[in-house]
Design a protein around this motif. Structure first.
Motif, short mmCIF file in Angstrom:
data_model
loop_
_atom_site.label_atom_id
_atom_site.label_comp_id
_atom_site.label_asym_id
_atom_site.label_seq_id
_atom_site.Cartn_x
_atom_site.Cartn_y
_atom_site.Cartn_z
N PRO A 138 42.89 29.04 38.77
CA PRO A 138 43.70 30.12 39.36
C PRO A 138 42.87 31.19 40.05
O PRO A 138 43.31 31.79 41.03
CB PRO A 138 44.47 30.69 38.17
CG PRO A 138 43.75 30.22 36.96
CD PRO A 138 43.11 28.92 37.32
N PHE A 139 41.65 31.41 39.56
CA PHE A 139 40.78 32.39 40.20
C PHE A 139 40.37 31.92 41.59
O PHE A 139 40.36 32.70 42.55
CB PHE A 139 39.54 32.63 39.33
CG PHE A 139 38.55 33.60 39.94
CD1 PHE A 139 38.91 34.92 40.19
CD2 PHE A 139 37.27 33.19 40.27
CE1 PHE A 139 38.00 35.81 40.77
CE2 PHE A 139 36.35 34.06 40.83
CZ PHE A 139 36.72 35.38 41.08
N LEU A 140 40.03 30.63 41.73
CA LEU A 140 39.69 30.08 43.04
C LEU A 140 40.84 30.23 44.03
O LEU A 140 40.65 30.67 45.17
CB LEU A 140 39.35 28.59 42.89
CG LEU A 140 37.90 28.19 42.68
CD1 LEU A 140 37.81 26.68 42.46
CD2 LEU A 140 37.04 28.60 43.85
N VAL A 141 42.04 29.87 43.58
CA VAL A 141 43.20 29.91 44.47
C VAL A 141 43.49 31.34 44.89
O VAL A 141 43.73 31.62 46.08
CB VAL A 141 44.43 29.29 43.77
CG1 VAL A 141 45.69 29.50 44.61
CG2 VAL A 141 44.21 27.80 43.53
N ARG A 142 43.46 32.27 43.93
CA ARG A 142 43.78 33.66 44.28
C ARG A 142 42.68 34.27 45.16
O ARG A 142 42.98 35.07 46.06
CB ARG A 142 43.95 34.50 43.01
CG ARG A 142 44.59 35.85 43.25
CD ARG A 142 45.96 35.71 43.84
NE ARG A 142 46.52 37.01 44.23
CZ ARG A 142 47.24 37.20 45.30
NH1 ARG A 142 47.52 36.19 46.11
NH2 ARG A 142 47.73 38.40 45.58
N SER A 143 41.43 33.90 44.92
CA SER A 143 40.34 34.38 45.78
C SER A 143 40.56 33.91 47.21
O SER A 143 40.34 34.66 48.17
CB SER A 143 38.99 33.87 45.27
OG SER A 143 38.68 34.43 44.02
N ALA A 144 40.99 32.67 47.35
CA ALA A 144 41.28 32.13 48.69
C ALA A 144 42.42 32.89 49.35
O ALA A 144 42.36 33.24 50.53
CB ALA A 144 41.63 30.65 48.59
N GLU A 145 43.46 33.18 48.59
CA GLU A 145 44.62 33.88 49.13
C GLU A 145 44.26 35.29 49.58
O GLU A 145 44.83 35.80 50.55
CB GLU A 145 45.73 33.93 48.08
CG GLU A 145 46.36 32.57 47.80
CD GLU A 145 47.29 32.58 46.62
OE1 GLU A 145 48.05 31.61 46.45
OE2 GLU A 145 47.28 33.56 45.82
#
Length: 453
Positions: A88-95
Motif C-alpha cells: 500500500p505504501f508503494l501504491v500511495r507513493s505512486a498516486e
C-alpha cells in the motif's frame, strides 16, 4: 546494528505530544488509533502500519506524504521488510507522485529476487490506473532482475516500457520500437496482437510502410489463426488471455492497414481490394451489438477510402463527392484535407475553395476517435507537420507569400516531434523561396533552425 543517527517517526510523534501537552489517550481520540496500539508504536514494540501512518500524519495536521521518506527507513532499517506494509505504501507513493520513495523501496526489495513477481503485479496495477511514471520505475527494475531469464514477465515489462516510452519524439519512438521488437514473440499471443498494433502505429507515424505492411501481415495471420481455432474447438478455453479487442477486429484492422500501405505505395487497385475485404464482415461468427458497431465503423472508413483513393489516383471528378462526404464527419476532416492537399500538389489542382470552406480545421483541432490508424496520436502529429509543408508547397507554386508562413509553422512542428525528414524538406523549401520572406521571417527561420540544431 540499527543506525542511531536516523530519525524515527515515533520520536517525532512523541515530540509532537510533548509540545502539544497531549496524552496518548487524547491523541488516540484525535487520530482514531487505539491507545494501546499507539503506546506500542511509541515504545517501539509495534511497527507503524500504512493506515496508522495516514492517521498519525492527518492528526498532526501535516501533508499526507510528510513522513514518507522516513517511512522507507521504518520499513527497511528499523524492521524487516513486510509486503503487507510496503504494497500500500508503494501504491500511495505512486498516486502522490513520490517517485523517490518508489525508487527507494524497489531498490531495497530487489536485493531479494523473491519480490520481483510482487513488484510486477503492482506495476501492472499502476499501468492500468495510468500512473505510468511509477510503473516505469517498477518495470525497469523488474526487467533488470530478470534479464537472464527467458520469461514472459520480462517480455511484458518490455512491452509496457515500449508503450510508456511512445511520445512526440520520433527518434525516441523508433528506438523504443526496436528495443521492444526483440521481445514480441515471447509474449502471449493476445498481447502479441496488441503489440503488433501499437508497433504498426509507430511505424506509420515514421512513414516506414514496408515495415508497417510486415507487421500488419503478422497481425492478420495470428488473429486469423486464433479466430479459426476458437470457432473450430468443441469447447471455449475461458482461461485464455484476451486481447484488448475481439479477434475479428484485428483481422479487419490488419486489412485496413494494408489498404493504407497500398495507397501509400500508389497501388490504388490493391488498396481498393483491401477495402472490399475489411468492409465485408459476413464471415464473423459472433452476432452482437459490438460486432454491429465495429462493422459500421469499418464500412464508414471503407466508403471514405473508396472516394479518397479515386482522388489520390487523380480523378478530379471524385473530389467534390469526397468533400461532401467528409463535410458531415468532423473527425475525418483534417485527415481528408491532408490527402486533398497532397493530391492538389501532385496533379496541380486549385483547391482554394476547399481550404476556405474548412479553414477552421487548420490548425487541426478535434477529439481523437476511439480507435483507427488515421487517428493515432503519433500519426496525427506526423500528418500535421507534413500537412503544413504540403500547404506551403501548394501556395508557393503560385508564388503566394503565405507559403513562407506555413514553412515556418511546419518547421516548428517538425522540430517538436523530431521529424528529421520533414525538417530537411522545410529547409529546402525555404532555401528555394527565401526571396519571398521578409526580414522578420528570415530571423524567425534562423532562430528555429538554431534551436533544432
Amino acid at each position: 546494528m540499527v543506525p542511531t543517527t536516523r530519525t524515527m517517526i515515533r520520536d517525532l510523534l512523541a515530540l509532537h505530544l510533548s509540545q502539544k501537552g497531549m496524552s496518548i489517550h487524547q491523541f488516540s481520540g484525535q487520530s482514531g488509533i487505539n491507545s494501546g496500539t499507539l503506546s506500542r508504536i511509541l515504545s517501539g514494540q509495534q511497527p507503524i502500519a500504512m493506515n496508522h501512518l495516514e492517521r498519525i500524519t492527518k492528526a498532526m495536521d501535516l501533508p499526507e506524504d510528510h513522513f514518507y521518506s522516513l517511512y522507507v527507513d521504518e520499513c527497511f532499517f528499523f524492521s524487516s521488510p513486510n509486503w503487507r506494509r510496503l504494497r500500500p505504501f508503494l501504491v500511495r507513493s505512486a498516486e502522490l507522485g513520490r517517485l523517490d520513495c518508489v525508487e527507494q523501496v524497489v531498490q531495497n526489495l530487489l536485493e531479494n529476487l523473491v519480490y520481483a513477481p510482487m513488484l510486477f503485479e503492482v506495476a501492472e496495477g499502476l499501468f492500468r490506473e495510468g500512473l505510468w511514471q511509477a510503473a516505469e520505475l517498477l518495470y525497469k527494475n523488474v526487467s533488470v532482475s530478470e534479464k537472464y531469464q527467458n520469461s514472459e514477465r520480462l517480455a511484458i515489462c518490455q512491452y509496457r516500457l515500449f508503450r510508456i516510452a511512445i511520445g512526440d519524439d520520433q527518434a525516441r519512438n523508433l528506438h523504443a520500437a526496436h528495443l521492444f521488437e526483440c521481445y514480441l514473440d515471447r509474449l502471449d499471443e493476445a498481447d502479441q496482437l496488441d503489440g503488433l498494433k501499437h508497433l504498426a502505429h509507430v511505424y506509420v507515424s515514421l512513414n516506414k510502410w514496408h515495415k508497417v505492411d510486415e507487421l500488419a501481415k503478422q497481425m492478420q495471420q495470428l488473429a486469423t489463426l486464433r479466430y479459426n481455432l476458437q470457432w473450430q474447438s468443441n469447447r471455449r478455453m475461458s482461461n485464455e488471455r484476451n486481447p484488448e479487442k475481439p479477434l475479428y477486429f484485428y483481422i479487419l484492422y490488419a486489412q485496413l492497414i494494408r489498404s493504407n500501405v497500398s495507397e501509400q505505395m500508389g497501388d490504388y487497385p490493391s488498396a481498393l481490394d483491401w477495402v472490399s475485404l475489411y468492409m465485408d464482415g459476413s464471415w464473423i461468427q459472433e452476432d452482437n451489438e459490438e460486432v454491429k458497431r465495429t462493422m459500421a465503423q469499418f464500412q464508414e472508413w471503407g466508403n471514405a477510402n473508396r472516394l479518397l483513393y479515386r482522388v489520390m489516383a487523380g480523378q478530379y471528378e471524385a473530389l467534390s463527392e469526397y468533400v461532401e462526404y467528409i463535410s458531415h464527419r468532423p473527425d475525418e476532416i483534417f485527415t481528408a484535407l491532408y490527402n486533398i492537399i497532397l493530391s492538389a500538389n501532385r496533379y496541380y489542382w486549385n483547391v482554394d475553395y476547399i481550404l476556405k470552406r474548412f479553414a477552421s480545421y487548420i490548425p487541426y483541432r478535434t477529439n481523437l476517435a476511439e480507435y483507427g490508424i488515421l487517428h493515432n496520436k503519433q500519426v496525427i502529429a506526423n500528418q500535421y507537420s507534413r500537412f503544413l509543408s504540403e500547404l506551403a508547397t501548394y501556395y508557393l507554386q503560385d508564388n503566394r507569400k503565405e507559403g513562407i508562413r506555413f514553412i515556418l509553422q511546419s518547421l516548428e512542428s517538425s522540430a517538436r516531434i523530431n521529424n528529421k525528414s520533414n525538417v530537411i524538406k522545410c529547409v529546402d523549401l525555404f532555401g528555394q523561396h527565401r526571396n519571398q520572406a521578409d526580414e522578420e521571417e528570415n530571423e524567425q527561420y534562423k532562430v528555429q533552425i538554431g534551436a533544432y540544431l
